[in-house]
Motif scaffolding. Structure first.
Motif, PDB file in Angstrom:
ATOM      1  N   MET A  16      18.680  44.205  49.719  1.00  0.00           N
ATOM      2  CA  MET A  16      19.581  45.312  50.066  1.00  0.00           C
ATOM      3  C   MET A  16      18.831  46.354  50.897  1.00  0.00           C
ATOM      4  N   ASP A  17      19.353  46.679  52.074  1.00  0.00           N
ATOM      5  CA  ASP A  17      18.649  47.692  52.875  1.00  0.00           C
ATOM      6  C   ASP A  17      19.006  49.098  52.368  1.00  0.00           C
ATOM      7  N   MET A  52      27.934  40.174  40.792  1.00  0.00           N
ATOM      8  CA  MET A  52      28.405  39.443  41.982  1.00  0.00           C
ATOM      9  C   MET A  52      28.307  37.943  41.742  1.00  0.00           C
ATOM     10  N   ARG A  53      27.236  37.547  41.060  1.00  0.00           N
ATOM     11  CA  ARG A  53      27.089  36.118  40.741  1.00  0.00           C
ATOM     12  C   ARG A  53      28.234  35.669  39.837  1.00  0.00           C
ATOM     13  N   GLU A  54      28.531  36.484  38.831  1.00  0.00           N
ATOM     14  CA  GLU A  54      29.607  36.130  37.893  1.00  0.00           C
ATOM     15  C   GLU A  54      30.946  35.973  38.600  1.00  0.00           C
ATOM     16  N   THR A  55      31.164  36.774  39.633  1.00  0.00           N
ATOM     17  CA  THR A  55      32.468  36.735  40.307  1.00  0.00           C
ATOM     18  C   THR A  55      32.413  35.917  41.604  1.00  0.00           C
ATOM     19  N   GLY A  56      31.263  35.330  41.879  1.00  0.00           N
ATOM     20  CA  GLY A  56      31.143  34.458  43.040  1.00  0.00           C
ATOM     21  C   GLY A  56      31.030  35.192  44.361  1.00  0.00           C
ATOM     22  N   HIS A  57      30.615  36.466  44.339  1.00  0.00           N
ATOM     23  CA  HIS A  57      30.451  37.200  45.603  1.00  0.00           C
ATOM     24  C   HIS A  57      29.042  37.035  46.137  1.00  0.00           C
ATOM     25  N   THR A  58      28.946  37.004  47.472  1.00  0.00           N
ATOM     26  CA  THR A  58      27.617  36.893  48.081  1.00  0.00           C
ATOM     27  C   THR A  58      27.390  37.993  49.116  1.00  0.00           C
ATOM     28  N   ASP A  59      28.395  38.812  49.345  1.00  0.00           N
ATOM     29  CA  ASP A  59      28.293  39.799  50.408  1.00  0.00           C
ATOM     30  C   ASP A  59      28.570  41.200  49.820  1.00  0.00           C
ATOM     31  N   TYR A  60      27.544  42.087  49.918  1.00  0.00           N
ATOM     32  CA  TYR A  60      27.691  43.428  49.322  1.00  0.00           C
ATOM     33  C   TYR A  60      28.904  44.167  49.881  1.00  0.00           C
ATOM     34  N   SER A  61      29.056  44.120  51.207  1.00  0.00           N
ATOM     35  CA  SER A  61      30.116  44.914  51.842  1.00  0.00           C
ATOM     36  C   SER A  61      31.489  44.441  51.404  1.00  0.00           C
ATOM     37  N   ARG A  62      31.637  43.129  51.377  1.00  0.00           N
ATOM     38  CA  ARG A  62      32.942  42.588  51.004  1.00  0.00           C
ATOM     39  C   ARG A  62      33.273  42.973  49.549  1.00  0.00           C
ATOM     40  N   TYR A  63      32.266  42.846  48.693  1.00  0.00           N
ATOM     41  CA  TYR A  63      32.474  43.203  47.284  1.00  0.00           C
ATOM     42  C   TYR A  63      32.818  44.696  47.166  1.00  0.00           C
ATOM     43  N   TYR A  64      32.101  45.512  47.940  1.00  0.00           N
ATOM     44  CA  TYR A  64      32.345  46.958  47.932  1.00  0.00           C
ATOM     45  C   TYR A  64      33.797  47.243  48.311  1.00  0.00           C
ATOM     46  N   GLU A  65      34.261  46.625  49.386  1.00  0.00           N
ATOM     47  CA  GLU A  65      35.636  46.848  49.841  1.00  0.00           C
ATOM     48  C   GLU A  65      36.621  46.444  48.745  1.00  0.00           C
ATOM     49  N   GLU A  66      36.343  45.344  48.078  1.00  0.00           N
ATOM     50  CA  GLU A  66      37.264  44.880  47.034  1.00  0.00           C
ATOM     51  C   GLU A  66      37.323  45.854  45.859  1.00  0.00           C
ATOM     52  N   LEU A  67      36.198  46.499  45.605  1.00  0.00           N
ATOM     53  CA  LEU A  67      36.186  47.473  44.500  1.00  0.00           C
ATOM     54  C   LEU A  67      37.071  48.681  44.802  1.00  0.00           C
ATOM     55  N   LEU A  68      37.284  48.937  46.086  1.00  0.00           N
ATOM     56  CA  LEU A  68      38.111  50.088  46.465  1.00  0.00           C
ATOM     57  C   LEU A  68      39.583  49.717  46.541  1.00  0.00           C
ATOM     58  N   ASP A  69      39.863  48.456  46.259  1.00  0.00           N
ATOM     59  CA  ASP A  69      41.205  47.941  46.492  1.00  0.00           C
ATOM     60  C   ASP A  69      42.113  48.098  45.259  1.00  0.00           C
ATOM     61  N   GLY A  70      42.703  49.274  45.109  1.00  0.00           N
ATOM     62  CA  GLY A  70      43.761  49.537  44.126  1.00  0.00           C
ATOM     63  C   GLY A  70      43.454  49.079  42.713  1.00  0.00           C
ATOM     64  N   ALA A  71      44.497  48.551  42.053  1.00  0.00           N
ATOM     65  CA  ALA A  71      44.389  48.206  40.631  1.00  0.00           C
ATOM     66  C   ALA A  71      43.388  47.075  40.410  1.00  0.00           C
ATOM     67  N   ARG A  72      43.374  46.093  41.323  1.00  0.00           N
ATOM     68  CA  ARG A  72      42.428  44.973  41.181  1.00  0.00           C
ATOM     69  C   ARG A  72      40.997  45.478  41.225  1.00  0.00           C
ATOM     70  N   GLY A  73      40.773  46.392  42.142  1.00  0.00           N
ATOM     71  CA  GLY A  73      39.430  46.981  42.267  1.00  0.00           C
ATOM     72  C   GLY A  73      39.063  47.764  41.011  1.00  0.00           C
TER      73      GLY A  73
END
Ligand SMILES: C[S@@+](CC[C@H](N)C(=O)[O-])C[C@H]1O[C@@H](n2cnc3c(N)ncnc32)[C@H](O)[C@@H]1O
Length: 294
Positions: A16-17, A52-73
């Protein structure tokens, strides 16, 4: 949030930079108040990657965006926050604070309030429940000693749902038993299978757990409290934020109510209605009685 099956099992996220790190620190701090200094970057990265491993994510940015996504996030955030907060705790963790409550504050409090009034206590950042049950053990015994049996109730709060669900079970491995002084064991705990014990039902009934973010504690439906116990939580918050949080907790205290912090957790904080209480081994503040305030 559904697991990303396409990326499950694929390569882990890259190192992570600093910019990415700063973004995650901001998110955590905005939502929980917890701050992560640069030297704790490995802790944040490890926790984040684990989730991220538990949820199958490999990309920080994509995961970050999903966390901001309403009720699912919001649902995913509740799971992630578990991995980004420290839950270490023990029964009877800070004996001088407990002795202060038992020997100095309770007798004073009992003199001042009507004989049938229960003690209402709050354990802030209770993690897996050890602190709240310690207070239950101590109050149960001490109230019996201070003339007539008074009831008590404890509300215990944390931001971590999984810590709270362990707390609600009130079940702990036998290896933790030695943290509880022998004098409290006979009436306070019961065996639970071969390698666990459970807090006695009589005490469990006195403790209620709730998911409350300390940053919003003053807005929570908490009644006027006699005792607020907040240890090993503020240390994770930025220094400049601690005073504001303590002002919020102070507003929840009744006259003669006690706020107990961990020694050294805050310096230079004062409140017009609170005065220091107890010796140097403790850090506690008493809300002045109505007569003193008048
Ligand atoms: C190190 S544990 C301390 C547990 C206990 N108070 C003790 O002293 O043993 C810190 C706890 O604070 C909780 N916490 C962190 N940020 C919080 C917040 N904003 N609101 C409520 N609890 C929070 C964490 O989830 C964790 O369970």
């Amino acid at each position: 949030m559904a697991a990303k099956s396409s990326s499950r099992g694929s390569t882990p996220p890259p190192p992570m930079d600093d910019l990415e790190f700063a973004r995650w620190v901001r998110l955590l701090e905005t939502r929980t108040g917890v701050t992560v200094p640069p030297e704790r970057k490995p802790f944040l990265v490890t926790g984040l990657r684990r989730r991220m491993r538990e949820t199958g994510h490999t990309d920080y940015s994509r995961y970050y965006e999903e966390l901001l996504d309403g009720a699912r996030g919001a649902v995913e955030w509740a799971a992630l926050v578990d991995h980004l907060t420290v839950h270490e705790t023990h029964f009877f963790r800070h004996l001088p604070s407990l002795e202060l409550i038992r020997k100095e504050w309770l007798p004073l409090w009992a003199q001042d309030v009507a004989g049938d009034q229960p003690v209402h206590a709050l354990s802030v950042g209770c993690s897996t429940g050890e602190e709240a049950y310690t207070l239950a053990l101590v109050l149960d015994r001490a109230l019996g000693e201070h003339g007539g049996y008074r009831r008590f109730g404890i509300t215990a709060t944390d931001v971590s749902q999984s810590a709270l669900s362990m707390a609600r079970s009130a079940t702990y491995p036998l290896s933790r038993l030695e943290e509880i002084p022998a004098a409290y064991r006979a009436e306070g705990i019961e065996p639970d299978g071969e390698d666990q014990f459970r807090i006695a039902e009589r005490l469990r009934k006195r403790v209620g757990f709730a998911c409350v973010n300390l940053m919003h504690a003053s807005r929570a439906p908490l009644r006027q409290l006699d005792l607020i116990y907040c240890q090993n939580v503020l240390i994770y918050f930025a220094r400049e934020r601690r005073g504001e949080l303590l002002d919020g907790l102070a507003r929840l205290l009744r006259p003669n109510g006690l706020l107990v912090l961990g020694p050294g957790e805050v310096t230079g904080w004062s409140h017009p209605q609170l005065m220091r209480f107890g010796g140097r081994q403790t850090l506690a503040f008493l809300r002045q009685s109505k007569e003193t305030q008048a």
